[in-house]
Design an enzyme around this catalytic site. Structure first.
Site, mmCIF file in Angstrom:
data_model
loop_
_atom_site.group_PDB
_atom_site.id
_atom_site.type_symbol
_atom_site.label_atom_id
_atom_site.label_comp_id
_atom_site.label_asym_id
_atom_site.label_seq_id
_atom_site.Cartn_x
_atom_site.Cartn_y
_atom_site.Cartn_z
ATOM 1 N N SER A 11 9.178 20.733 -3.584
ATOM 2 C CA SER A 11 7.858 21.360 -3.663
ATOM 3 C C SER A 11 6.913 20.888 -2.559
ATOM 4 O O SER A 11 5.932 21.571 -2.240
ATOM 5 C CB SER A 11 7.218 21.101 -5.029
ATOM 6 O OG SER A 11 7.065 19.712 -5.249
ATOM 7 N N SER A 133 17.543 8.434 1.239
ATOM 8 C CA SER A 133 17.323 7.016 0.999
ATOM 9 C C SER A 133 16.053 6.626 1.750
ATOM 10 O O SER A 133 15.042 7.310 1.665
ATOM 11 C CB SER A 133 18.546 6.208 1.461
ATOM 12 O OG SER A 133 18.357 4.829 1.237
ATOM 13 N N TYR A 147 10.929 -0.382 -5.484
ATOM 14 C CA TYR A 147 11.374 0.776 -4.703
ATOM 15 C C TYR A 147 12.614 0.442 -3.887
ATOM 16 O O TYR A 147 13.603 1.189 -3.906
ATOM 17 C CB TYR A 147 10.237 1.237 -3.781
ATOM 18 C CG TYR A 147 10.614 2.346 -2.840
ATOM 19 C CD1 TYR A 147 10.779 3.643 -3.299
ATOM 20 C CD2 TYR A 147 10.807 2.091 -1.480
ATOM 21 C CE1 TYR A 147 11.121 4.675 -2.436
ATOM 22 C CE2 TYR A 147 11.154 3.108 -0.604
ATOM 23 C CZ TYR A 147 11.306 4.396 -1.087
ATOM 24 O OH TYR A 147 11.653 5.406 -0.228
ATOM 25 N N LYS A 151 16.499 2.036 -3.899
ATOM 26 C CA LYS A 151 17.166 2.613 -2.733
ATOM 27 C C LYS A 151 18.401 1.808 -2.321
ATOM 28 O O LYS A 151 19.380 2.382 -1.837
ATOM 29 C CB LYS A 151 16.173 2.726 -1.567
ATOM 30 C CG LYS A 151 15.054 3.749 -1.808
ATOM 31 C CD LYS A 151 15.599 5.144 -2.051
ATOM 32 C CE LYS A 151 14.486 6.178 -2.155
ATOM 33 N NZ LYS A 151 15.003 7.551 -2.366
#
Length: 279
Positions: A11, A133, A147, A151
């Site tokens: 989006s 990634s 975070y 990843k």
């Protein structure tokens, strides 16, 4: 016959730019969003662009889209697992429910997406899976440990399946590793900080202040989402697909100490195939 790509998290940002790039170049695009009506209306002029409801934390939405693609095309050339979000809090500050949400999207969401698309790709006998990634998937950074952990987990997942998806299923697998991107992503990260109490007056404040200052100085000219979309376009047309690809020179420089001996990741994967699978 048209090529077909499905993109999660389409989006805004990298996902949207990639969807528009591929649609304009005559690919059939299924662009995952949580607001189908709004996005389809905004880009009604793009005849090849189909916005579809995808929430990677809701398996039924993924299955419905894959069933639609199989019924209409019988194949899926590229699956782009792009849905994800950042999180800027230390482990000592982060509520466990926030940590769970990061992993639900960034790790489990990618797993679910691949699991749902894999039967179609195996049936067709080919495909290419790309997962967004980050340089944060290779290099740990202060105040980004939640975070980065998500990843790092994604990197382990994709590197592992790359050892056998290609030789046994004819499915290529690639990690897309951008640095700072000029999209709503960074605004969203900082917006989350603001809506969850802002920069807290605690023992981590000095560290976070220093990180935010240096981040903004280092990334005064971040890479555009359109530029990453062009990297994606070139990637899917490479004869030999890398396991890893950075999206800019700055990203390459940032992780150079981690990837200098095997920048594409192919050498490592080929070694594992040889030593553990006898290929």
């Amino acid at each position: 016959m048209h090529n077909v790509i499905c993109i999660t998290g389409a989006s805004t940002g990298i996902g949207l730019s990639t969807a528009l790039t591929f649609a304009k170049k005559d690919w059939i695009v299924y662009a995952g969003t949580r607001n189908v009506e709004r996005d389809q209306k905004l880009y009604a002029d793009q005849s090849n662009l189909n916005f579809v409801e995808i929430d990677v934390t809701k398996p039924a939405t993924l299955q419905l889209v894959m069933d639609t693609i199989e019924g209409a095309h019988g194949k899926l050339d590229v699956l782009f697992c792009n849905a994800g979000f950042g999180y800027l809090r230390s482990l000592g500050q982060a509520p466990m429910e926030d940590i769970q949400k990061v992993f639900d999207t960034n790790v489990y969401g990618v797993m679910q997406t691949i699991k749902t698309a894999l039967p179609l790709m195996r049936k067709a006998g080919f495909g290419h899976i790309v997962a967004t990634s980050s340089v944060g998937g290779l290099v740990g950074q202060p105040m980004n440990e939640i975070y980065c952990a998500s990843k790092f987990a994604l990197e382990g997942l994709i590197e592992s399946i790359a050892t056998y998806y290609k030789p046994f299923f004819n499915i290529d697998v690639t990690l897309l590793e951008p640095g700072a991107i000029a999209t709503e992503f960074n605004n969203t990260v900082m917006g989350h900080v603001a809506t969850t109490g802002g920069v807290l007056e605690d023992e981590y404040k000095e560290i976070l202040d220093a990180y935010i200052t240096t981040f903004r100085n280092r990334n005064s000219e971040p890479q555009s989402a359109d530029s990453v979309a062009e990297v994606m376009w070139n990637l899917v047309h490479m004869e030999t697909k890398p396991v890893r690809i950075r999206t800019s020179e700055r990203a390459e420089e940032f992780v150079s100490h981690k990837v200098s001996t095997d920048p594409t990741g192919l050498d490592g994967v080929l070694t594992i195939r040889r030593t553990q699978l006898g290929l």
